[in-house]
Design a protein around this motif. Structure first.
Motif, short mmCIF file in Angstrom:
data_model
loop_
_atom_site.label_atom_id
_atom_site.label_comp_id
_atom_site.label_asym_id
_atom_site.label_seq_id
_atom_site.Cartn_x
_atom_site.Cartn_y
_atom_site.Cartn_z
N VAL A 129 0.87 -1.19 0.00
CA VAL A 129 0.00 0.00 0.00
C VAL A 129 0.90 1.23 0.00
O VAL A 129 1.33 1.68 1.06
CB VAL A 129 -0.95 0.01 1.22
CG1 VAL A 129 -1.89 1.21 1.14
CG2 VAL A 129 -1.74 -1.26 1.31
N PRO A 134 -0.35 6.67 3.45
CA PRO A 134 -1.57 6.38 2.71
C PRO A 134 -2.80 6.83 3.50
O PRO A 134 -2.76 6.82 4.74
CB PRO A 134 -1.54 4.86 2.55
CG PRO A 134 -0.63 4.37 3.61
CD PRO A 134 0.35 5.45 3.89
N ARG A 135 -3.85 7.22 2.81
CA ARG A 135 -5.09 7.58 3.50
C ARG A 135 -5.66 6.35 4.19
O ARG A 135 -5.43 5.22 3.75
CB ARG A 135 -6.14 8.06 2.49
CG ARG A 135 -5.90 9.41 1.91
CD ARG A 135 -6.76 9.59 0.68
NE ARG A 135 -8.18 9.63 1.00
CZ ARG A 135 -8.83 10.74 1.37
NH1 ARG A 135 -8.18 11.88 1.45
NH2 ARG A 135 -10.11 10.71 1.61
N SER A 137 -8.56 5.23 4.00
CA SER A 137 -9.36 4.49 3.03
C SER A 137 -8.49 3.64 2.11
O SER A 137 -8.87 2.54 1.71
CB SER A 137 -10.22 5.45 2.21
OG SER A 137 -9.43 6.48 1.68
N ALA A 138 -7.26 4.13 1.81
CA ALA A 138 -6.34 3.36 0.98
C ALA A 138 -5.82 2.14 1.74
O ALA A 138 -5.64 1.07 1.16
CB ALA A 138 -5.18 4.24 0.53
N LEU A 140 -7.53 0.61 4.06
CA LEU A 140 -8.68 -0.30 4.07
C LEU A 140 -8.79 -1.05 2.75
O LEU A 140 -9.04 -2.26 2.73
CB LEU A 140 -9.96 0.49 4.36
CG LEU A 140 -11.24 -0.30 4.54
CD1 LEU A 140 -11.12 -1.27 5.68
CD2 LEU A 140 -12.42 0.63 4.77
N ALA A 141 -8.53 -0.34 1.64
CA ALA A 141 -8.55 -0.98 0.33
C ALA A 141 -7.47 -2.05 0.22
O ALA A 141 -7.70 -3.12 -0.35
CB ALA A 141 -8.38 0.07 -0.77
#
Lengths: 158, 112
Positions: A129, A134-135, A137-138, A140-141
């Motif tokens: 990642v 990283p955000r 949400s990133a 989590l992705a």
């Protein structure tokens, strides 16, 4: 031979655990020499805005309880051993997700006498990642990609 | 006490229904190189603090390693041709490191 058998068993466990896990994933966060940026973003997953616990994702205190290790930082010389020990202690399938530029490829710290320049030189990584940091949400992705659920979640409008 | 309850009532729900939404427009995300505009001067390679950009003097090619990038935006600021842009793309997760490496052939007027 023994190692091959263990690897096969781990692989089959990994596929099985993805079937079984469903909506329950326990994560242990491992700091391998990060600046705390990624760690803050990771902890932001538990705040009221993102609230990953509603999806059944939980952060636990011991690698022995964890299905997944989220590793931040570039793996400094002192924490290399700690990371290896944590990886050894983690329950199979030992999913490792590298969070942030340092863990993925050294980032701004790079590779030096004090820094390995990427987690994948120490332990096998299944998802990278990138981001600095990283955000949430990133992250989590990335977790969803490790579980092979990202495509389904995107289709469902998440 | 009453004030606090009133504030809680006014705030309502803050939890995002769609956690995988797109980042804000000003977010510094994945860098994008426009191969048509780039002339291969490699200023971006020199300015990059993490060595995410690389190129050699004998090939008109810029290699972007997104897993090393720290999204500082220096390359976009220093590009005289305005060939590099910061997009707001923040979902870069990949299972294979090779997916994060982009090899871009450029026109290469200044290459060499």
């Amino acid at each position: 031979m023994e190692n091959q058998h263990t690897a096969d068993l781990e692989l089959s466990l990994q596929t099985r655990i993805k079937e079984v896990l469903g909506n329950s994933l326990h994560i242990r966060h491992v700091d391998a020499g990060s600046c705390n940026g990624c760690d803050f973003e990771m902890m932001a997953l538990c705040n009221p805005v993102y609230d990953v616990q509603r999806f059944g994702i939980d952060f636990v205190a011991s690698p022995r309880h964890a299905d997944m290790l989220l590793v931040t930082g570039g793996g400094t010389r002192h924490l290399e051993v700690a990371l290896q020990k944590t990886y050894a202690a983690a329950a199979a399938p030992k999913m490792v997700v590298a969070i942030g530029a340092c863990a993925c490829g050294g980032g701004v710290v790079g590779q030096s006498y004090a820094n390995t320049g990427g987690i994948d030189r120490i332990v096998p990584v299944i998802v990278y990642v990138p981001g600095c940091p990283p955000r949430p949400s990133a992250i989590l992705a990335g977790i969803l990609l490790a579980l092979d659920k990202l495509a389904a979640c995107r289709a469902a409008g998440f | 006490m009453f004030e606090i309850l009133r504030k809680i009532w006014q705030t309502g729900t803050v939890t995002k229904r769609q956690p995988l939404a797109e980042a804000a427009g000003k977010y510094r995300g994945k860098i994008e190189l426009d191969a048509a505009k780039c002339n291969g001067c490699r200023d971006c390679v020199g300015i990059c603090p993490s060595g995410a950009l690389s190129g050699s003097s004998d090939r008109p090619q810029i290699i972007i390693e997104h897993h090393k990038c720290v999204f500082c935006g220096s390359c976009a600021d220093n590009c005289e041709q305005r060939a590099i842009k910061m997009t707001n793309q923040c979902y870069l997760e990949a299972k294979d490191k090779q997916d994060l490496i982009a090899r871009i052939e450029v026109s290469g007027e200044k290459c060499g």
